[in-house]
Write a protein that holds these residues in place. Structure first.
Motif, PDB file in Angstrom:
ATOM      1  N   UNK A   1     -83.105  32.236 100.496  1.00 38.50           N
ATOM      2  CA  UNK A   1     -82.176  32.548  99.891  1.00 38.50           C
ATOM      3  C   UNK A   1     -81.072  32.344 100.921  1.00 38.50           C
ATOM      4  N   UNK A   2     -79.942  31.701 100.998  1.00 39.65           N
ATOM      5  CA  UNK A   2     -79.542  32.340 102.274  1.00 39.65           C
ATOM      6  C   UNK A   2     -78.598  33.846 102.561  1.00 39.65           C
ATOM      7  N   UNK A   3     -77.646  34.217 100.463  1.00 38.39           N
ATOM      8  CA  UNK A   3     -77.092  35.108 100.765  1.00 38.39           C
ATOM      9  C   UNK A   3     -77.660  36.126 100.886  1.00 38.39           C
ATOM     10  N   UNK A   4     -78.907  36.301 100.306  1.00 34.56           N
ATOM     11  CA  UNK A   4     -79.783  37.350 100.239  1.00 34.56           C
ATOM     12  C   UNK A   4     -80.322  38.307 101.593  1.00 34.56           C
ATOM     13  N   UNK A   5     -80.521  37.165 102.185  1.00 35.52           N
ATOM     14  CA  UNK A   5     -81.104  37.474 104.131  1.00 35.52           C
ATOM     15  C   UNK A   5     -79.447  37.662 104.824  1.00 35.52           C
ATOM     16  N   UNK A   6     -78.890  36.826 105.312  1.00 35.42           N
ATOM     17  CA  UNK A   6     -77.751  36.680 105.292  1.00 35.42           C
ATOM     18  C   UNK A   6     -76.932  37.882 105.244  1.00 35.42           C
ATOM     19  N   UNK A   7     -76.457  37.983 104.214  1.00 33.26           N
ATOM     20  CA  UNK A   7     -75.066  38.930 103.726  1.00 33.26           C
ATOM     21  C   UNK A   7     -75.361  40.119 104.796  1.00 33.26           C
TER      22      UNK A   7
END
Length: 494
Positions: A223-229
Motif C-alpha cells: 500500500x503506497x498510500x498507507x505508507x507514503x502519505x
C-alpha cells in the motif's frame, strides 16, 4: 517456499534467492513491523516468486528519520566523491547485467531483451549524473548600481521522497536516484509493490559502491498510500518525485501541498503517432514497432493513437500488421520471446475493456483482439483500424500491445485531433519534409517529440511532459535542477 512457489529453472531460483527482500533503512536490512510480508508474483505464470517485507507507516517514517539524520553530512560530501559513488555503481550494474535482467523479467514479465535494454539504460543515468555532480554551478555579479554584489549558490533541497512504477523497475529509480545523489540529497524510495526486487538489488549495489548509510532508504509495501502519505506530510521531507498515473499524481500533489514540497511528476501519456503522405513508410513501421511494442506497450511513452494519411494508410496498416503478427509471445526468460505478459490481471482486464469498447463503436480488428487463455496475464499484439474518435482508447492510456489506427487527410485537422487530450507527454511524427517536421513539432502540445524516431528516451536528454502529463524534467542537464535550491546572497559594502 513451496514447490508451487519455486521458479521453474535453477538459475531463476538462484537469482531470486540472491535478491534482498527486507526493508533498507539507515544502511541496514530489516524486517517490517510485526514481520509483515507479501507475495511477489511472476506475471507469466501467476506463481509466487518470493515474499518481501510489507512496510507500514511507522516503517516509512523510520526511513524518513534515517534520511533526515544523514542529510547534513551527505550535503557536505565532496561532489567528486558523490560522482565516484555513482560511477562505481554504474560499473557494478554493468558487471551484473545478466542477473539483474533475469530478475527484472521474472518480477515484471518483459522479455529478456527488453530487460537487458532497460538495465543498460538505467545504468546510464548513473554514468550521466556521475559527471553532472561536479558541474553544479552558481553565479557572481556586480549589482546594476555598482553598490554590492550578487552571489548565487545551488544547494541540495533535502530529503527526497520517491515513488516509482512497475513498468521500468530499475530505470525509473536510477533516473531519480542519480541526480539526487549527485546533488547531495538523501532519499526514501518506495518501488511499486509488483516489482520490488530490482530496486532492492540496486540498493545493495549502491551500498557496495560506498553510498553512506541513510542516504538511500527503500520501503516495500503493498500500500503506497498507507505508507507514503504520512512521509509526504512530514515536515522533514523537502522533495517529492513520482512516476505513475495522472490520477495518483493529482492526489500526491494535493498531499505535498501541506509542506509545500518541491515536486516533480512524470505522469500519464496518450501519445499520437502521425504518419504523413510523404513519410518513408518502412521507416515509419520500424518506428511504430518501437513506439508501440517497447515494454509490451506498457510505457507512458507508448504510441497510443496512430493517425496515418489516407494515401499511405493501407500500406502502413498492412506492414505493421505483418510485423505485429510475427512477434513471438511467451514467458520472457527465453531469448526468442518478444512479447511477454502484462503485469497483472487488472491490466489485462483494462486492455480488454478498451478494445471491446472500440469494436462496439465501429473499429475493425485486423489482428489479435482477444486475451490469451491459460496461466499468466497475456494479451496478443493487436491492430485495430477505423478507430472512431469517441472510442475510450483515444482518450485513455492503453498500456498494452494494441495499435489503434485512424486515417486523415488534412494537416491542421490531425494536429487538432492529436492535441485533443488532457495529456501531453510525447508525440511521434514521420515525414520527409523538413519544414513540415519542424512546423508540426512546434504545434504539438507535448513535452517531447520523436521526429522520424520511435524512441525518445535518453539519459542525456530532458524527459517530461506538459498539461496533465506532469511537472518538471528528468535526465539531461536539467535533471539535477529538480534536487537543488537556489540561494541568493546580497553582498554589501563592496
Amino acid at each position: 517456499m513451496s514447490a508451487h512457489e519455486q521458479p521453474s529453472h535453477p538459475r531463476e531460483t538462484t537469482v531470486v534467492e540472491a535478491a534482498p527482500k527486507q526493508l533498507f533503512i539507515g544502511g541496514k536490512w530489516c524486517s517490517a513491523g510485526q514481520d509483515r510480508t507479501y507475495d511477489v508474483e511472476d506475471p507469466a505464470t501467476g506463481r509466487t516468486l518470493c515474499t518481501v517485507a510489507d512496510a507500514d507507516a511507522d516503517d516509512g517514517l523510520a526511513a524518513l528519520a534515517a534520511a533526515d539524520q544523514a542529510q547534513h553530512d551527505w550535503a557536505q560530501h565532496p561532489p567528486r566523491q558523490r560522482g565516484e559513488i555513482l560511477r562505481r555503481a554504474f560499473e557494478l550494474i554493468t558487471a551484473r547485467h545478466e542477473d539483474l535482467s533475469l530478475l527484472m523479467t521474472l518480477e515484471m514479465g518483459k522479455p529478456l531483451a527488453e530487460s537487458r535494454a532497460e538495465i543498460t539504460y538505467a545504468a546510464e543515468f548513473f554514468r550521466w549524473f556521475a559527471e553532472e555532480a561536479v558541474r553544479i554551478d552558481g553565479d557572481y555579479a556586480v549589482a546594476p548600481n555598482g553598490k554590492g554584489r550578487f552571489l548565487v549558490m545551488r544547494q541540495p533541497v533535502g530529503p527526497a521522497v520517491m515513488i516509482t512504477p512497475w513498468n521500468f523497475p530499475m530505470a525509473m529509480g536510477t533516473r531519480k536516484i542519480g541526480p539526487a545523489i549527485a546533488a547531495g540529497c538523501t532519499m526514501v524510495l518506495k518501488p511499486a509493490h509488483q516489482t520490488p526486487l530490482t530496486m532492492l538489488a540496486l540498493a545493495a549495489i549502491l551500498s557496495e559502491a560506498g553510498l553512506p548509510d541513510g542516504v538511500l532508504n527503500i520501503i516495500t509495501s503493498q500500500s503506497a498510500g498507507r505508507v507514503m502519505e504520512p512521509v509526504i506530510r512530514d515536515p522533514r521531507a523537502r522533495k517529492l518525485t513520482f512516476t505513475g498515473s495522472t490520477a495518483v499524481g493529482r492526489r500526491l500533489i494535493e498531499q505535498s501541498a501541506e509542506q509545500v514540497l518541491k515536486t516533480s511528476m512524470e505522469l500519464g501519456g496518450n501519445a499520437p503517432f502521425l504518419v504523413f503522405a510523404d513519410a518513408d513508410v518502412d521507416a515509419a513501421v520500424d518506428g511504430a514497432m518501437l513506439a508501440k511494442m517497447r515494454n509490451i506497450g506498457e510505457a507512458c511513452t507508448a504510441a497510443n493513437r496512430f493517425y496515418v494519411h489516407a494515401d499511405v494508410a493501407e500500406e502502413f496498416s498492412r506492414k505493421l500488421t505483418d510485423r505485429m503478427r510475427s512477434l513471438r509471445i511467451g514467458r520472457g526468460v527465453s531469448d526468442d520471446i518478444e512479447v511477454g505478459p502484462l503485469i497483472d490481471a487488472d491490466q489485462c482486464d483494462k486492455v480488454t475493456e478498451l478494445v471491446t469498447d472500440a469494436v462496439e463503436r465501429g473499429a475493425e480488428v485486423v489482428l489479435g483482439g482477444r486475451r490469451g487463455e491459460g496461466q499468466g496475464h497475456f494479451y496478443p499484439p493487436t491492430v485495430l483500424t477505423g478507430v472512431p474518435a469517441d472510442a475510450r482508447l483515444t482518450r485513455e492510456e492503453i498500456f498494452g500491445p494494441v495499435a489503434a489506427i485512424t486515417t486523415f487527410t488534412d494537416e491542421q485537422a490531425v494536429l487538432d485531433e492529436a492535441n485533443n487530450t488532457e495529456y501531453g507527454l510525447v508525440s511521434y511524427v514521420y515525414t520527409q519534409d523538413l519544414h513540415r517536421g519542424i512546423r508540426v513539432s512546434e504545434a504539438l502540445e507535448t513535452g517531447m517529440v520523436g521526429l522520424n524516431q520511435g524512441v525518445v528516451s535518453n539519459p542525456a536528454a530532458p524527459f517530461g511532459g506538459v498539461k496533465h502529463s506532469g511537472l518538471g524534467r528528468e535526465g539531461g542537464k536539467v535533471g539535477i535542477e529538480e534536487f537543488l535550491e537556489t540561494k541568493y546572497v546580497a553582498v554589501g559594502g563592496v
